[in-house]
Motif scaffolding. Structure first.
Motif: not given
Length: 472
Positions: A329-352
Motif C-alpha cells: 500500500x505504501x508503494x502505491x501511495x508513493x507512486x501517486x505522490x510522485x505522479x503529481x510531483x512529476x507532472x505538476x498537475x492540480x489533481x491531488x494524490x488522493x484523486x490519482x
C-alpha cells in the motif's frame, strides 16, 4: 504541439500492432525460460540448479512491463484509444429465459450451501474426497473466481445468503456511509488468516463450522442493514467477486448480456469510489502474494529463521501479513505522490490514487490465474466426482498430473494481467489529463510500482513449494 497531428489513422493502428508484437516477443522469451525450467524438473529442485539465471528471467519479466508501457505511449490518438475502449456487442435475452436461469442458479447456491455444511459434518474427513472441501476451495476459491474475471460475475445470483435474506424483513439499522467498504477489507484479512492458521483446508468438519459461523454473521448483517447494503459494502466475498467481475469482458444487466474488451469496465473508476476500495484492491494483490510466499521454501525458511530468535510463529505470520500489505500500500501511495510531483498537475494524490487503482484489478486477476489455474485443472476430476455424487465419495480420487510446460503458463498469466493493467492505466490517463505529455508521464510512477509487483510475483512462482511450518 500534437505529435500525432497529420498522422493517418492507419499509421496509428500500425504503431499499436507493432507494440503488441514486440510485447508478445518479450512474453514469448519469458515464457520459454519458465518452460525450460519446468521441463528440467527444476520446480522441485534448488534455485542454484536452475539452467537459466533467476535474475535474467526476473529482469525479463520486468522488461515486459516496462517495454509495453513505453510502446503504449506511441498510441496517443484519443479517438483511437476511445474507439478501442468503447467497442461493445449487446445481446438481449428473453425475460422467461433470464428468470428461469436466475431461479435455477439461486436454488443451486442454497442447495450447495446446505450440502457443504452437511457433508462437512457427516462425510469423510478426507480433504481429497470431501464435497465440502472440494466445492469450497476448488469450485469457489479457484474456479468461480476465475469465472468472475474471465466470463462475468455470477456470485450476485449464486450467493445463497443473499437469496435467503431477500425473503426476510430487513433494514432495522442505517449503514453509516463514512464506514464505506472498510468492513470488507477487514473481513478479507480475517478470511485469509483463518485459511492460513486453521485446518479448514484439510478438515471438513472445521470448514463446516466456519461456514456456519460465517452464515450467522452474514445473515445478521443483511437483516440489520438490508441485503443490498450489506453485500455491496461489508461482505468481503461479495465485494471480491464484484471487483474481479469488473475485469471481465462480459457484463449482465436486466435486458441481457454485453461483451466488450477485457478491463473496459475499469476505466470509469468503477467499482473503485473510495479509499476503502483502494485498500481492498491492494489487499487482493497482497493476499495472493502472501499466500504464495508462505507456501514456498524461501517463505518457510524465513519463518523458521525468525521463530529461531524466539518469536511466536503466529506473530511472525501476522506481522508478515500486515507488514507486507503495508509495504504494498505504501508503494502505491508513493507512486501517486510522485505522479503529481512529476507532472505538476492540480489533481491531488488522493484523486490519482483513486483513478489508477482499477487497473490493479487486472494485476490481481493475473495473479489469481497464475496461482490457481494449475490447481483447478489438476483437481477438476475430483470436483466433478464430488458434484455428481456428493454423498458417495470415491475410494481412490483422481488427480491429474500437469505436463511440464504448464508451469510456463503461470508466468504468462502474470504478465498478461500486467499488460492489461498498463493498457487500462493508459486509457485512464488520457481520460484524466488534457495534455498528451501529462497523460504519458503520469503513468511512469505507477508502472514502476507494477514492475515491482511483477518481479516479486515472478520470483515467488519460480520457487519450489513447501508446507508452511508451525501450522498444524
Amino acid at each position: 504541439m500534437d505529435p500525432n497531428r497529420g498522422v493517418p489513422r492507419r499509421g496509428l493502428v500500425w504503431r499499436f500492432i507493432q507494440a503488441c508484437i514486440v510485447a508478445a516477443a518479450f512474453l514469448f522469451v519469458t515464457d520459454t525460460v519458465a518452460a525450460s525450467n519446468a521441463a528440467s524438473g527444476l520446480s522441485d529442485a534448488s534455485r542454484e540448479s536452475m539452467r537459466v539465471p533467476q535474475w535474467l528471467y526476473l529482469s525479463t519479466g520486468g522488461a515486459v512491463i516496462g517495454a509495453s508501457a513505453l510502446l503504449a505511449s506511441f498510441v496517443t490518438d484519443r479517438g483511437f484509444i476511445r474507439e478501442i475502449h468503447d467497442w461493445q456487442r449487446n445481446r438481449s435475452l428473453p425475460d422467461s429465459v433470464r428468470r428461469s436461469a436466475v431461479a435455477a442458479v439461486r436454488a443451486l447456491g442454497v442447495v450447495g450451501l446446505v450440502v457443504v455444511v452437511y457433508t462437512g459434518v457427516t462425510g469423510p474427513q478426507i480433504p481429497t474426497v470431501s464435497f465440502a472441501i472440494l466445492v469450497t476451495f476448488v469450485g469457489v476459491r479457484a474456479g468461480l473466481t476465475m469465472v468472475s474475471y474471465l466470463v462475468g460475475n455470477v456470485w450476485r445470483v449464486l450467493n445463497p445468503w443473499r437469496t435467503l435474506t431477500e425473503y426476510l424483513p430487513a433494514g432495522y439499522v442505517s449503514y453509516p456511509s463514512r464506514v464505506g467498504r472498510w468492513p470488507a477489507v477487514f473481513g478479507l484479512f480475517v478470511l485469509v488468516w483463518i485459511e492460513l492458521v486453521t485446518a479448514i483446508t484439510t478438515r471438513p468438519a472445521v470448514l463446516a463450522s466456519v461456514v456456519v459461523g460465517y452464515s450467522i454473521i452474514t445473515i445478521t448483517g443483511a437483516v440489520l442493514f438490508t441485503p443490498d447494503t450489506w453485500f455491496h459494502n461489508a461482505d468481503p466475498v461479495s465485494v471480491l467477486f464484484r471487483f474481479y467481475g469488473s475485469v471481465s469482458p462480459v457484463t449482465r444487466d436486466s435486458t441481457g448480456v454485453s461483451v466488450a474488451l477485457p478491463g473496459s469496465g475499469l476505466v470509469e473508476s468503477e467499482p473503485v469510489d473510495g479509499f476503502a476500495d483502494v485498500a481492498f484492491v491492494i489487499a487482493l494483490i497482497w493476499e495472493l502474494t502472501f499466500s504464495g510466499f508462505v507456501t514456498t521454501t524461501a517463505g518457510a525458511q524465513f519463518v523458521e529463521s525468525v521463530v529461531g530468535f524466539g518469536v511466536p510463529p503466529l506473530l511472525v505470520y501476522g506481522s508478515l501479513l500486515l507488514g507486507g500489505y503495508g509495504v504494498f500500500a505504501g508503494a502505491y501511495w508513493i507512486g501517486a505522490k510522485l505522479t503529481r510531483r512529476t507532472i505538476a498537475t492540480y489533481v491531488t494524490p488522493q484523486s490519482l490514487a483513486l483513478r489508477f487503482a482499477p487497473p490493479l484489478l487486472a494485476i490481481a486477476a493475473g495473479y489469481h490465474l497464475a496461482h490457481y489455474a494449475g490447481f483447478f485443472v489438476s483437481m477438476s476430476p475430483s470436483l466433478t466426482t464430488a458434484l455428481t455424487a456428493p454423498f458417495s465419495p470415491p475410494a481412490n480420487p483422481l488427480v491429474l498430473t500437469l505436463p511440464d510446460w504448464f508451469g510456463g503458463l503461470d508466468i504468462a498469466f502474470i504478465l498478461l494481467g500486467h499488460l492489461l493493467a498498463i493498457f487500462v492505466a493508459h486509457v485512464t490517463a488520457y481520460d484524466l489529463f488534457p495534455s498528451r505529455l501529462q497523460a504519458i508521464r503520469s503513468q511512469y510512477p505507477f508502472v514502476a510500482v507494477m514492475i515491482g509487483y511483477t518481479v516479486l510475483s515472478l520470483w515467488i512462482v519460480s520457487l519450489p513449494s513447501a508446507t508452511p511450518p508451525y501450522l498444524g
